[in-house]
Write an enzyme that holds these catalytic residues in place. Structure first.
Site, mmCIF file in Angstrom:
data_model
loop_
_atom_site.group_PDB
_atom_site.id
_atom_site.type_symbol
_atom_site.label_atom_id
_atom_site.label_comp_id
_atom_site.label_asym_id
_atom_site.label_seq_id
_atom_site.Cartn_x
_atom_site.Cartn_y
_atom_site.Cartn_z
ATOM 1 N N GLU A 87 -4.109 0.347 4.812
ATOM 2 C CA GLU A 87 -3.301 0.419 3.661
ATOM 3 C C GLU A 87 -4.177 0.099 2.340
ATOM 4 O O GLU A 87 -4.393 -1.058 2.163
ATOM 5 C CB GLU A 87 -2.080 -0.339 3.649
ATOM 6 C CG GLU A 87 -1.191 -0.180 4.837
ATOM 7 C CD GLU A 87 -0.491 1.200 4.606
ATOM 8 O OE1 GLU A 87 -0.400 1.848 3.668
ATOM 9 O OE2 GLU A 87 -0.238 1.668 5.595
ATOM 10 N N GLU A 130 4.507 -5.307 -0.959
ATOM 11 C CA GLU A 130 3.681 -4.045 -0.363
ATOM 12 C C GLU A 130 3.674 -4.011 1.245
ATOM 13 O O GLU A 130 3.670 -2.795 1.562
ATOM 14 C CB GLU A 130 2.287 -4.035 -0.969
ATOM 15 C CG GLU A 130 1.307 -3.236 -0.494
ATOM 16 C CD GLU A 130 1.516 -1.806 -1.141
ATOM 17 O OE1 GLU A 130 1.847 -0.786 -0.439
ATOM 18 O OE2 GLU A 130 1.894 -1.772 -2.472
ATOM 19 N N GLU A 135 7.273 3.076 4.982
ATOM 20 C CA GLU A 135 6.526 4.354 5.159
ATOM 21 C C GLU A 135 6.083 4.579 6.433
ATOM 22 O O GLU A 135 6.205 5.747 6.860
ATOM 23 C CB GLU A 135 5.442 4.412 3.998
ATOM 24 C CG GLU A 135 5.777 4.286 2.720
ATOM 25 C CD GLU A 135 4.583 4.270 1.716
ATOM 26 O OE1 GLU A 135 3.507 4.137 2.172
ATOM 27 O OE2 GLU A 135 4.809 4.502 0.438
#
Length: 131
Positions: A35, A76, A83
């Protein structure tokens, strides 16, 4: 919904704590590896952590500054989890999956705005004693 218990759920005790720690470390490692946004926010947090002790006038301000950085990282991580699950379900264009991803992104934006606001106010207070 099935009434069966998940074979992936632990039973409890000290081994549960060790497994939870291992899974958490794996999650942080995956976030760092996969990420880019998490890596950027982590770098920002590493840079700003010492600054919090200089900018903050009180222990409470220092804690607020540090916690704002931590909140950004937490949000996050949650966004990245949404996601990842969404991409595992389908890579095709899906309105609900797209909405879920957009909502996660909006949560990250709000956490960043909150952190920026706190840092701006505390920094102005450090230099100009506005509060």
């Amino acid at each position: 919904m099935s009434s069966r218990h998940s074979p992936f759920k632990s039973k409890g005790g000290f081994s549960r704590i060790l497994n939870a720690a291992r899974y958490s470390a794996q999650g942080l490692s995956a976030a760092i590896r996969h990420e880019a946004a998490f890596r950027q926010e982590l770098l920002l947090a590493i840079i700003l952590t010492p600054a919090a002790f200089w900018v903050g006038q009180t222990a409470m301000q220092v804690m607020l500054l540090l916690c704002s950085l931590l909140v950004v990282l937490i949000v996050e991580l949650l966004n990245s989890a949404v996601e990842a699950v969404a991409d595992a379900v389908s890579l095709e264009n899906n309105q609900l999956i797209g909405r879920a991803k957009d909502l996660g992104s909006a949560a990250v934006l709000l956490s960043l705005l909150m952190a920026a606001g706190l840092w701006i106010v505390c920094t102005l207070n450090h230099w100009y004693r506005i509060l």
